[in-house]
Enzyme design. Structure first.
Site, short mmCIF file in Angstrom:
data_model
loop_
_atom_site.label_atom_id
_atom_site.label_comp_id
_atom_site.label_asym_id
_atom_site.label_seq_id
_atom_site.Cartn_x
_atom_site.Cartn_y
_atom_site.Cartn_z
CD GLU A 96 -2.89 5.08 7.38
OE1 GLU A 96 -3.12 5.39 5.41
OE2 GLU A 96 -1.57 5.27 7.15
CB SER B 229 5.42 -1.98 12.18
OG SER B 229 5.45 -0.74 12.26
CG HIS C 56 -6.00 2.09 5.21
ND1 HIS C 56 -5.19 2.83 6.40
CD2 HIS C 56 -5.05 1.15 5.13
CE1 HIS C 56 -4.07 2.77 6.58
NE2 HIS C 56 -3.67 1.56 6.20
N GLY D 207 2.21 2.25 10.60
CA GLY D 207 3.40 3.64 10.64
C GLY D 207 4.16 3.71 11.75
N GLY E 174 2.83 -0.72 4.12
CA GLY E 174 3.29 0.31 4.41
C GLY E 174 4.24 0.79 3.69
N GLY E 175 4.72 1.01 4.53
CA GLY E 175 6.65 1.85 4.39
C GLY E 175 7.27 0.74 3.36
CG ASN F 113 -1.82 1.02 1.25
OD1 ASN F 113 -1.38 2.19 0.19
ND2 ASN F 113 -2.16 1.31 2.72
CD1 TRP F 114 4.41 1.34 -2.27
CD2 TRP F 114 4.09 1.62 -4.82
NE1 TRP F 114 4.69 0.69 -3.45
CE2 TRP F 114 4.56 0.96 -5.02
CE3 TRP F 114 3.50 2.64 -5.58
CZ2 TRP F 114 5.31 0.49 -5.90
CZ3 TRP F 114 4.12 2.41 -7.05
CH2 TRP F 114 5.05 1.45 -7.06
CE LYS F 115 0.06 3.65 4.76
NZ LYS F 115 0.33 3.53 6.03
CD GLU G 70 -3.82 -2.40 7.56
OE1 GLU G 70 -2.22 -2.83 7.16
OE2 GLU G 70 -3.96 -1.84 6.97
P1 PGA Z 1 2.61 0.12 8.01
O1 PGA Z 1 1.58 0.01 7.36
O2 PGA Z 1 3.34 -1.14 7.08
O3 PGA Z 1 3.83 1.13 7.33
O4 PGA Z 1 3.22 0.27 9.32
C1 PGA Z 1 1.07 -1.07 6.79
C2 PGA Z 1 -0.77 0.07 6.00
O5 PGA Z 1 -1.22 0.73 6.53
O6 PGA Z 1 -1.47 -0.04 5.24
#
Ligand code: PGA
Length: 238
Positions: free
Chosen positions: A92, A200, A90, A168, A221-222, A8-10, A162
């Site tokens: 966010e 994470s 998600h 994050g 994500g990251g 997930n590149w956000k 999640e």
């Molecule tokens: P993260 O994000 O791996 O940076 O914790 C995960 C996500 O938001 O799907």
């Protein structure tokens, strides 16, 4: 066993960086299935730049097909482009844009009706975990989001657990903590539905998480932004 790693590149990555990322991926043969969700404006270009073995999808989607919905993107158009999946709910989206599980239900139904895979995200906040409300929160999110879907175990549906406190933050759930929640989700959605862990995940902790019985993959994500890290995740030896 083959797992599913979803990046997930956000709202990150430039087109030149995405191009370099996919060029590097083209040089390797991956152990696990790999999907990438770039920001909506990059989906079309990424579909052209990515190797055929990568599925490209969207991070969010409208619950409508067409019409006066300024700023929205439809499942219909994603499908038309060649996109294969959407992420719905998600944390966010839930926390920054007040998205509710009942709105997610509409998005999920619409995306499934177009034959797209749906990754439906659920997860508790730190407060909820500390008040021992984790399983109750997850159950409610599943019930409301998957309400009226017919058989839950649609092949197209994937659940991502999640924990909000792990996204994050560098604070990953322990494999035991994740497995416990995944086992609860499994009881609700059945054996056919894949359940991903997210929060994470990185090359250093992916093996122990993926080795858990009910963890079928990871939503990342990251660590999905750099090709070397993403490749390492997709090459995890279990
Ligand atoms: P993260 O994000 O791996 O940076 O914790 C995960 C996500 O938001 O799907």
């Amino acid at each position: 066993m083959k797992k599913l790693i979803v990046g997930n590149w956000k709202m990150n990555q430039t087109l030149p960086l995405a191009k370099a990322f996919f060029s590097e991926l083209k040089t390797v043969e991956l152990e696990h299935e790999a999907w990438i969700a770039p920001q909506a404006l990059h989906v079309s270009t990424c579909l052209h730049m990515s190797p055929d073995f990568i599925k490209i999808g969207a991070q969010n989607i409208s619950n409508e097909d067409h019409g006066a919905f300024t700023g929205e993107n439809s499942s219909f158009s994603l499908k038309e482009l060649g996109g294969k999946f959407v992420i719905v709910g998600h944390s966010e989206r839930r926390h920054l844009y007040a998205e509710t599980s009942s709105l997610c239900a509409k998005k999920i139904r619409k995306a499934l009706s177009h034959g797209l895979n749906v990754i439906y995200c659920v997860g508790e906040t730190l407060d909820e975990r500390e008040q021992n409300k984790t399983s109750q929160v997850i159950e409610t999110q599943l019930k409301e989001g998957l309400h009226d879907l017919g058989p839950y175990a649609s092949e197209l549906l994937i659940i991502a657990y999640e924990p909000v406190w792990a996204i994050g933050t560098g604070k990953v759930a322990t494999p035991d903590q994740a497995q416990e929640v995944h086992a609860g989700i499994r009881k609700i959605v059945g054996d056919e539905t894949r359940i991903l862990y997210g929060g994470s995940v990185k090359p250093e902790n992916v093996v122990e998480l993926l080795n858990e019985k009910d963890i079928d993959g990871a939503l990342v994500g990251g660590a999905s932004l750099k090709a070397a890290d993403f490749i390492a995740l997709c090459q995890a030896q279990l």
